[in-house]
Design an enzyme around this catalytic site. Structure first.
Site, PDB file in Angstrom:
ATOM      1  N   LYS A  51       0.828  -1.210   0.000  1.00 38.50           N
ATOM      2  CA  LYS A  51       0.000   0.000   0.000  1.00 38.50           C
ATOM      3  C   LYS A  51       0.857   1.252   0.000  1.00 38.50           C
ATOM      4  O   LYS A  51       0.487   2.274  -0.585  1.00 38.50           O
ATOM      5  CB  LYS A  51      -0.945   0.022   1.206  1.00 38.50           C
ATOM      6  CG  LYS A  51      -1.859  -1.185   1.302  1.00 38.50           C
ATOM      7  CD  LYS A  51      -2.543  -1.526  -0.010  1.00 38.50           C
ATOM      8  CE  LYS A  51      -3.120  -2.925   0.001  1.00 38.50           C
ATOM      9  NZ  LYS A  51      -2.139  -4.007  -0.189  1.00 38.50           N
ATOM     10  N   SER A 270       2.477 -14.627  -9.457  1.00 39.36           N
ATOM     11  CA  SER A 270       1.460 -14.272  -8.473  1.00 39.36           C
ATOM     12  C   SER A 270       0.249 -15.186  -8.647  1.00 39.36           C
ATOM     13  O   SER A 270      -0.811 -14.769  -9.081  1.00 39.36           O
ATOM     14  CB  SER A 270       1.067 -12.801  -8.668  1.00 39.36           C
ATOM     15  OG  SER A 270       0.065 -12.420  -7.782  1.00 39.36           O
ATOM     16  N   HIS A 445     -23.588  14.885   1.683  1.00 39.07           N
ATOM     17  CA  HIS A 445     -23.396  15.321   0.297  1.00 39.07           C
ATOM     18  C   HIS A 445     -22.384  16.462   0.265  1.00 39.07           C
ATOM     19  O   HIS A 445     -22.465  17.378   1.074  1.00 39.07           O
ATOM     20  CB  HIS A 445     -24.721  15.802  -0.302  1.00 39.07           C
ATOM     21  CG  HIS A 445     -24.575  16.411  -1.657  1.00 39.07           C
ATOM     22  ND1 HIS A 445     -24.396  15.646  -2.792  1.00 39.07           N
ATOM     23  CD2 HIS A 445     -24.552  17.708  -2.061  1.00 39.07           C
ATOM     24  CE1 HIS A 445     -24.292  16.455  -3.840  1.00 39.07           C
ATOM     25  NE2 HIS A 445     -24.381  17.719  -3.422  1.00 39.07           N
TER      26      HIS A 445
END
Length: 467
Positions: A51, A270, A445
């Site tokens: 990350k 992977s 909002h």
């Protein structure tokens, strides 16, 4: 001989969290870690460092591609300093593992450095180099985690043919990174280097990337990553990977049996992870281990040996840090006589690409297979004022609800900050919320979270306001 109420073997998220909870509940607790630093794969070579690199590469990509449209002008060439990115990543890791050491001291947990191996069901030998000591455990929690898997014919040289561990400390930006496996780890690390200027090709055996998630998420993420420049070879079976003189050659067959050849300077293997029990000597304690290397446990995470438990990647279920943490707490509380529970259906899954991908509950494919009568509601991020303001307009939120009861059965998201947003869905589903319940909640909002409300409105009589 030192004696403890609980000994935890492994200090990853499952192990250290379990040890802390045991200590909180009054148990004399010890933890055994084979490496000099605590935190396991997640903190040292997994979740946290990946990350850190994702964030650094995201900043760089924004500076190169998006700053100008925001009115930010930078004179001179913008360069990616991979050495500084790796150094910063290492600093982030150091801070986190130091924090775990602090927590062990704070909770008076004894830390043993070395390999923990059973002598019998109540005695564990800790070996560090040539030194060893035996400790006694009334209860043992196995939390030894997992290691990267490979394919039988691939020789990992850890130089050019690498795993995620090596991909987190490269000294150069690859020219062409060939990623074998279209799952979470491959896509995240692939995007890191794609942003920094590498050509990235993903070879996936199945017909889509992130195959364990809802097909709509796979389709959208494929579209977005292709737009960013990532190349995909799905339905391709890798048959050989070779490295010669700095060139890695990957050959794979498609569904028609035709062979493609990809040449790059690095190949990231992977293809998943395997449970890690090397050196544990579980057989000496009589603990059963499956043919796949997983420790067999019951619904209380108890092995066939009553005083020994196992958690995390070494037992069945998704290999996720937060799943291991929940299991670690559960075992500690069971030992204390409490009655905790885990709803595995409500363990969220996240892909930390950009846009992020997150999901919890059932996929649409699973509901169809189970012949569940369901309804769906969705809302595109591009219709949100907050998404337009930030420029993050890719993605959507999809809610699946029972057609008769309206109970939310699954929530699937792709977009900005959905890794954090998925917690709203987990909370709602934990309390058996209906789509209408979510639709009637007030959402601030402008926020990305409004997409969840709008998707819920769409699932409730198709009455989304902004679509």
């Amino acid at each position: 001989m030192s004696s403890f109420d609980v000994v935890v073997i492994g200090s990853g998220p499952g192990g250290y969290v379990s040890a802390i909870r045991c200590a909180q509940l009054g148990f004399k607790t010890a933890i055994i870690e084979k490496y000099p630093t605590l935190g396991g794969t997640c903190l040292n070579v997994g979740c946290i460092p990946s990350k850190a690199l994702l964030d650094s590469s995201h900043h760089y990509h924004d500076a190169v591609s998006h700053f100008k449209e925001h009115g930010i002008e930078i004179s001179g060439e913008i360069k990616a300093n991979i050495e500084q990115m790796i150094a910063r990543k290492a600093s982030v890791v150091d801070q986190n593992v130091s924090g775990i050491k602090y927590l062990m001291d704070k909770n008076k947990i004894t830390v043993f450095e070395g390999v923990g191996s059973f002598e019998d069901a109540t005695h564990i030998k800790v070996t560090n180099g040539k030194k060893s000591e035996v400790i006694e455990a009334k209860h043992t929690i196995i939390a030894t985690g997992s290691k990267p898997s490979t394919l039988p014919f691939i020789k990992l040289d850890k130089d050019r043919i690498i795993t995620s561990t090596e991909a987190l400390k490269l000294k150069e930006i690859p020219k062409h990174l060939i990623v074998i496996g279209g799952g979470v780890i491959g896509l995240e690390l692939g995007q890191v280097y794609l942003r920094l200027g590498a050509e990235v090709s993903v070879v996936e055996y199945l017909d889509r990337i992130i195959p364990g998630m809802d097909a709509a998420l796979s389709k959208e993420l494929t579209k977005v990553l292709k737009k960013q420049g990532m190349k995909f070879y799905t339905s391709h079976k890798v048959k050989s990977v070779e490295s010669k003189k700095g060139i890695v050659t990957v050959q794979a067959d498609n569904a028609k049996g035709e062979t493609i050849t990809l040449n790059g300077d690095y190949s990231l293997v992977s293809v998943g992870r395997r449970p890690y029990t090397d050196g544990l000597a579980a057989d000496k304690a009589g603990v059963k281990v499956s043919e796949r290397g997983m420790i067999e446990v019951n619904d209380h995470l108890q092995t066939n040996v009553p005083n020994i438990y196992a958690i995390g990647d070494v037992v069945r279920g998704a290999m996720l840090a937060h799943k291991a943490e929940e299991e670690g707490v559960m075992v500690a509380e069971i030992l204390a006589g409490q009655k905790p529970h885990i709803d595995y259906n409500l363990i969220p899954g996240v892909v930390y690409t950009w846009p992020e991908v997150a999901a919890v509950g059932k996929t649409e494919e699973q509901l169809k297979e189970a012949k569940v009568d369901y309804k769906t509601g969705s809302f595109p991020m591009k219709a949100l004022g907050r998404s337009r303001a930030s420029g993050d307009t890719d993605g959507f939120v999809k809610i699946l609800a029972d057609a008769k009861t309206d109970e939310v059965l699954g929530v699937h998201m792709i977009g900005a900050r959905v890794a954090d947003l998925i917690a709203e869905a987990v909370t709602a589903m934990e309390f058996k919320a209906s789509a209408e319940d979510i639709a009637r909640m007030s959402h601030a909002h402008p926020t990305y979270a409004e997409a969840v409300k709008e998707a819920a409105l769409d699932a409730t009589e198709k009455r989304s306001i902004h679509m």
